[in-house]
Design an enzyme around this catalytic site. Sequence first.
Site, mmCIF file in Angstrom:
data_model
loop_
_atom_site.group_PDB
_atom_site.id
_atom_site.type_symbol
_atom_site.label_atom_id
_atom_site.label_comp_id
_atom_site.label_asym_id
_atom_site.label_seq_id
_atom_site.Cartn_x
_atom_site.Cartn_y
_atom_site.Cartn_z
ATOM 1 N N ASP A 36 1.256 24.721 -19.882
ATOM 2 C CA ASP A 36 2.190 25.200 -18.940
ATOM 3 C C ASP A 36 1.734 25.672 -17.673
ATOM 4 O OD1 ASP A 36 0.132 27.224 -19.574
ATOM 5 O OD2 ASP A 36 1.334 28.698 -19.954
ATOM 6 N N HIS A 240 -9.680 1.738 -4.244
ATOM 7 C CA HIS A 240 -9.013 3.049 -4.484
ATOM 8 C C HIS A 240 -10.206 3.799 -5.272
ATOM 9 C CE1 HIS A 240 -4.632 1.326 -3.934
ATOM 10 N NE2 HIS A 240 -5.302 1.546 -2.944
ATOM 11 N N ASP A 257 -11.909 7.568 3.358
ATOM 12 C CA ASP A 257 -10.540 7.511 3.658
ATOM 13 C C ASP A 257 -9.885 8.694 3.116
ATOM 14 O OD1 ASP A 257 -7.661 6.685 3.720
ATOM 15 O OD2 ASP A 257 -8.215 4.650 2.770
ATOM 16 N N ASP A 268 -3.564 9.271 7.865
ATOM 17 C CA ASP A 268 -4.391 8.314 7.162
ATOM 18 C C ASP A 268 -5.504 7.372 7.746
ATOM 19 O OD1 ASP A 268 -5.265 6.442 5.114
ATOM 20 O OD2 ASP A 268 -3.267 5.445 5.224
ATOM 21 N N HIS A 347 -6.508 -7.083 1.316
ATOM 22 C CA HIS A 347 -5.386 -6.321 1.403
ATOM 23 C C HIS A 347 -4.641 -6.614 2.900
ATOM 24 C CE1 HIS A 347 -7.622 -3.529 4.194
ATOM 25 N NE2 HIS A 347 -8.577 -3.419 3.271
ATOM 26 N N HIS A 351 0.275 -0.557 6.907
ATOM 27 C CA HIS A 351 1.685 -0.096 6.345
ATOM 28 C C HIS A 351 2.103 0.897 7.351
ATOM 29 C CE1 HIS A 351 -0.668 3.310 5.168
ATOM 30 N NE2 HIS A 351 -1.698 2.771 4.861
ATOM 31 N N HIS A 358 2.313 5.685 2.494
ATOM 32 C CA HIS A 358 2.702 4.407 2.585
ATOM 33 C C HIS A 358 4.378 4.480 2.656
ATOM 34 C CE1 HIS A 358 -0.860 2.573 -0.079
ATOM 35 N NE2 HIS A 358 -1.029 3.002 1.278
ATOM 36 N N GLU A 381 -5.823 -1.233 9.630
ATOM 37 C CA GLU A 381 -6.973 -0.861 8.789
ATOM 38 C C GLU A 381 -7.738 -2.287 8.221
ATOM 39 O OE1 GLU A 381 -5.896 0.878 5.008
ATOM 40 O OE2 GLU A 381 -3.775 1.128 5.671
ATOM 41 N N TYR A 385 -15.285 -6.276 2.236
ATOM 42 C CA TYR A 385 -15.932 -5.808 1.122
ATOM 43 C C TYR A 385 -16.699 -6.993 0.274
ATOM 44 C CZ TYR A 385 -11.692 -2.960 2.398
ATOM 45 O OH TYR A 385 -10.905 -2.241 3.293
ATOM 46 N N ARG A 403 -14.064 -0.235 6.095
ATOM 47 C CA ARG A 403 -12.958 -0.350 6.536
ATOM 48 C C ARG A 403 -13.077 0.742 7.771
ATOM 49 N NH1 ARG A 403 -10.547 0.355 2.021
ATOM 50 N NH2 ARG A 403 -10.170 2.484 1.838
ATOM 51 N N GLU A 405 -9.958 2.480 9.950
ATOM 52 C CA GLU A 405 -8.369 2.446 9.664
ATOM 53 C C GLU A 405 -7.870 3.871 10.892
ATOM 54 O OE1 GLU A 405 -6.766 4.345 6.211
ATOM 55 O OE2 GLU A 405 -4.795 3.687 6.647
HETATM 56 N N1 GLY Z 1 -5.394 5.752 2.293
HETATM 57 C C1 GLY Z 1 -4.349 4.716 1.485
HETATM 58 C C2 GLY Z 1 -4.263 3.701 2.388
HETATM 59 O O1 GLY Z 1 -5.295 3.359 3.495
HETATM 60 O O2 GLY Z 1 -3.398 2.581 2.385
HETATM 61 MN MN MN Z 2 -3.597 3.362 4.995
HETATM 62 MN MN MN Z 3 -6.448 4.922 4.246
#
Ligand code: GLY
Ligand code: MN
Ligand code: MN
Length: 436
Positions: A36, A240, A257, A268, A347, A351, A358, A381, A385, A403, A405
């Site tokens: 619950d 992720h 991140d 982000d 990637h 975005h 996103h 970003e 890797y 990374r 970003e």
């Molecule tokens: N934190 C998710 C991305 O960088 O797209």
């Molecule tokens: Mn991002």
């Molecule tokens: Mn990110």
Amino acid sequence: MKQSEFKKRRKQLMQRIGKGNIALIASASPRIRNRDVHYPFRQDSDFYYLTGFNEPDALAVFIPGREQGEYILFCREYDETKALWEGAHAGLEGATRHYHADDSFPIDDLDEILPGMLENKSKVYYPLGRNFDLDHSLLEWINHIRSQSRTGVVAPGELVSLEHILHEMRLFKSRDELNLMRRAAEVSANAHVKVMQKCKPGMYEYQIEAELLHCFVQEGLRSVAYPSIVAGGKNACVLHYTENSDKLKSGDLLLIDAGAECDHYAADITRTFPVSGRFTEPQKQLYQLVLDAQAAAIEQIRPGLPWHLAHEAAVEVLTEGLVSLGLLKGKVKKLIKEEKYKQFFMHRIGHWLGMDVHDVGDYKVDGEWRLLEPGMVLTVEPGLYIPADCQTVDKKWRGIGIRIEDDILVTEDGFECLTAAVPKTIADIEALMQAA
Ligand code: GLY
Ligand code: MN
Ligand code: MN
């Protein structure tokens, strides 16, 4: 966000829908975590964008030109017991008084009231496929009207995606939206700076996560925009990674991140820095390459340029760098054409960013990458890797994940970086960490 902003958006939506048509959009539903206990409620971004109404069990209806009122909110009736246990809720009166609905009805009366509203409308603008119960009800209501056709009523003939109109609106951020995004960016940036200063070998990834959350919540931003990634060493190669359970080791990099959400708007940010405060030589070389790729990509952010140029600029810098460091072998042009860089950069460059991390909005128009315009916000970003078990590269590169970003607003004459307050050059990061 001021009520006047929501009103402005509804007006704009109403104009785009046009008279003789109707739009429906539902709130998010509460979700059970276990037994619950519910997950913290997060309103549906589209619904909130138009209503500012932060309760579940609600449906907003827009009927341009309707004499008795164009904006109708179905919601929960005020219930004293509910108020005692769960706190305030608007009720029907609050829906009109505080949220400026022209009319409000109990959500439990949908079946009786909504079919009448759908009668004689040509198009129903509706986000099909997001709420199966409502999809089902809508089709039943339409069928019900069809069955009455001998009385002269006409059922809507077209179901049209509401997202197309709405998401195009959401793609362009207003001044008020940008204020919230700046605040989310500022609080998130301060948190990143704080953990750079606090990080020491022997700490656990979750302790860094705890510090980030502490910084967000202390500033009143109680939600993250997405689960924080705190990834030491080779964990950074898992895109992720959110386990955040390992001990941080001297000699490793730490990729973070993390971003807070401010009144439904996201930040982000990713930074990667050495756990001990000093980059090793191989880390420096790869880090500088990612930083150069980011700079090259950001140079391609200005009105009139197509969105994919930033990606291509980063790919070129990364591929050239990977060749000169010996991680890739061959001619740069050919390696790019054959997408060999994808082993290490898999990637896209970024975005749209907004209410959703996103965020919504088309990336292509008529099959072509769309041109950047002032008011759009996007992330840039790039990353590298190098898998820990990558046999094709020298050992010194293995298990490094990087990374960088930032959140970039497209302005009239170029761009503004909303997250510039977090250091990212090697010298600045080392100086900040040494001084701590
Ligand atoms: N934190 C998710 C991305 O960088 O797209
Ligand atoms: Mn991002
Ligand atoms: Mn990110």
